[in-house]
Design an enzyme around this catalytic site. Structure first.
Site, PDB file in Angstrom:
ATOM      1  N   ASP A 133       0.823  -1.202   0.000  1.00  0.00           N
ATOM      2  CA  ASP A 133       0.000   0.000   0.000  1.00  0.00           C
ATOM      3  C   ASP A 133       0.863   1.261   0.000  1.00  0.00           C
ATOM      4  OD1 ASP A 133      -2.453   1.256  -0.033  1.00  0.00           O
ATOM      5  OD2 ASP A 133      -2.608   1.392   2.141  1.00  0.00           O
ATOM      6  N   CYS A 187     -20.430 -13.200  -6.764  1.00  0.00           N
ATOM      7  CA  CYS A 187     -21.461 -12.904  -5.759  1.00  0.00           C
ATOM      8  C   CYS A 187     -22.815 -13.502  -6.129  1.00  0.00           C
ATOM      9  CB  CYS A 187     -21.638 -11.392  -5.633  1.00  0.00           C
ATOM     10  SG  CYS A 187     -20.170 -10.520  -5.089  1.00  0.00           S
ATOM     11  N   CYS A 190     -26.539 -12.074  -4.854  1.00  0.00           N
ATOM     12  CA  CYS A 190     -26.436 -11.408  -3.553  1.00  0.00           C
ATOM     13  C   CYS A 190     -26.198  -9.906  -3.739  1.00  0.00           C
ATOM     14  CB  CYS A 190     -25.280 -12.018  -2.754  1.00  0.00           C
ATOM     15  SG  CYS A 190     -25.008 -11.211  -1.156  1.00  0.00           S
ATOM     16  N   CYS A 193     -24.263  -6.363   0.644  1.00  0.00           N
ATOM     17  CA  CYS A 193     -23.388  -5.220   0.975  1.00  0.00           C
ATOM     18  C   CYS A 193     -23.922  -3.929   0.363  1.00  0.00           C
ATOM     19  CB  CYS A 193     -21.963  -5.493   0.507  1.00  0.00           C
ATOM     20  SG  CYS A 193     -21.796  -5.828  -1.245  1.00  0.00           S
ATOM     21  N   CYS A 197     -24.757  -0.876   2.974  1.00  0.00           N
ATOM     22  CA  CYS A 197     -23.806   0.248   3.011  1.00  0.00           C
ATOM     23  C   CYS A 197     -24.514   1.497   3.542  1.00  0.00           C
ATOM     24  CB  CYS A 197     -23.235   0.503   1.622  1.00  0.00           C
ATOM     25  SG  CYS A 197     -22.178   1.973   1.574  1.00  0.00           S
ATOM     26  N   CYS A 216     -17.759   7.026   1.142  1.00  0.00           N
ATOM     27  CA  CYS A 216     -17.481   5.804   1.918  1.00  0.00           C
ATOM     28  C   CYS A 216     -17.047   6.191   3.338  1.00  0.00           C
ATOM     29  CB  CYS A 216     -16.394   4.997   1.206  1.00  0.00           C
ATOM     30  SG  CYS A 216     -15.820   3.573   2.148  1.00  0.00           S
ATOM     31  N   CYS A 243     -14.654   1.363   8.450  1.00  0.00           N
ATOM     32  CA  CYS A 243     -16.023   0.822   8.406  1.00  0.00           C
ATOM     33  C   CYS A 243     -15.926  -0.611   7.896  1.00  0.00           C
ATOM     34  CB  CYS A 243     -16.874   1.666   7.466  1.00  0.00           C
ATOM     35  SG  CYS A 243     -18.476   0.941   7.036  1.00  0.00           S
ATOM     36  N   CYS A 246     -19.754  -3.569   4.953  1.00  0.00           N
ATOM     37  CA  CYS A 246     -19.905  -4.368   3.733  1.00  0.00           C
ATOM     38  C   CYS A 246     -19.167  -5.701   3.819  1.00  0.00           C
ATOM     39  CB  CYS A 246     -19.491  -3.576   2.497  1.00  0.00           C
ATOM     40  SG  CYS A 246     -17.823  -2.935   2.537  1.00  0.00           S
TER      41      CYS A 246
END
Ligand code: SF4
Ligand code: SF4
Length: 322
Positions: A133, A187, A190, A193, A197, A216, A243, A246
């Site tokens: 990162d 997914c 589905c 999330c 959110c 976000c 957070c 999700c």
């Protein structure tokens, strides 16, 4: 040490060594240019990166790994599980799970440097570069190509057996190695999330799921400076740093999805070494003299003292409305 004679042998030794270092997953892919660079450019053009100007400034660099490591041929991707229980405690800060222990950048970098040094002793033609990162590289695309996970609608990498509670890092190398298959999965129908959110920032646009980071909660509580937009403040809820909503709702992160012998909890001592945080009332007015000792070694430092004061004040207001 004798140089291994073929890429498959070296790759097998690398996988074993990464596992011995404590990584939960490891995969290898070729250093071909990332395919998602056009998507990344369009995401930046829409302004979804918010004030993270370093992302916009690094688009060209992300198009090729040669800018990071001349002669790069392969990418070793590793994953480290950070999952642990994180119940909401009234009056206390609520941190995303990856931030409960020591800063993962330091943890991953330390382990990857050891892998890098070991590989250099195994094969002296190896030149490496560790990326956690910190460098302009589309880490998740390479991790996907190396087989660590597929992209969920929440844009997280999901390992069908392990879920998404893992952080990733890369070791670039000039060695030619045996490649793994990309991860496959999806997914299906589905949308948990998307519906959970708190700010509705998971969007389907231009044929692809993406996040408007400006809305976000993770971005807002960590990267955003200054007061919150009143329209978004309700979504901050109890989150003081980051957070996890999700991921918490994702079926692939539920215990029933995992094999009985996989508790899917971290065993990394640096992540389990949780500190005692001051209560929200203290954090809301924390002084510079205390900030350093309270946050040393924690990713929470990224939000800055003003950011954490603001977030704690918003959390308190929600818990104790006027
Ligand atoms: S981290 Fe929170 S706010 Fe951001 S996309 Fe996930 S659920 Fe939405
Ligand atoms: S919650 Fe459902 S839609 Fe969202 S990432 Fe998980 S499986 Fe995909």
């Amino acid at each position: 040490m004798d140089r291994p004679s073929d890429p498959a042998l070296t790759s097998g030794l690398i996988r074993a060594r990464a596992s011995a270092l404590g990584f939960d997953s490891v995969g290898i892919t070729a250093a071909n240019p990332p395919e998602s660079i056009a998507f990344f450019e369009s995401w930046i053009a829409k302004g979804y990166h918010g004030t993270m100007g370093y992302l916009a400034r690094s688009v060209a660099l992300r198009a090729s790994l040669d800018s990071l490591l001349p002669g790069c041929q392969s990418v070793i991707a590793v994953g480290l599980n950070y999952n642990q229980p994180n119940p909401l405690q009234q009056g206390m800060p609520r941190l995303a799970r990856y931030a409960l222990g020591r800063d993962y950048h330091k943890v991953l970098r330390g382990k990857l440097k050891r892998l890098d040094n070991w590989l250099g002793s195994l094969d002296q033609s190896h030149v490496g570069r560790v990326c956690v990162d910190s460098a302009p590289v589309l880490e998740r695309e390479f991790a996907h190509r190396a087989g660590l996970g597929w992209f969920g609608k929440n844009t997280m990498l999901i390992d069908t057996r392990r879920g998404s509670w893992f952080v990733i890092g890369l070791l670039l190398t000039t060695l030619r190695l045996e490649q793994d298959e990309p991860a496959h999965g999806g997914c299906g129908t589905c949308r948990l999330c998307v519906e959970a959110c708190p700010t509705g920032c998971i969007l389907f646009e231009d044929g692809r799921w993406q996040i408007d980071a400006r809305r976000c909660v993770s971005y807002l509580t960590i990267e955003h400076r200054g007061p919150f937009d009143p329209a978004l403040q309700e979504g901050i809820g109890d989150w003081t740093f980051g957070c996890d909503v999700c991921q918490e709702v994702c079926p692939f992160n539920q215990p029933r999805h995992h094999q009985p012998d996989r508790a899917n909890m971290t065993t990394e001592p640096d992540f389990l070494d949780r500190r005692d945080w001051p209560p929200l009332e203290t954090l809301a007015v924390i002084q510079p003299a205390d900030w350093d000792s309270v946050t040393r070694g924690s990713p929470v430092r990224r939000a800055g003292i003003d950011g954490i004061r603001r977030n704690a004040s918003v959390n308190l207001k929600r818990q104790k409305p006027d």
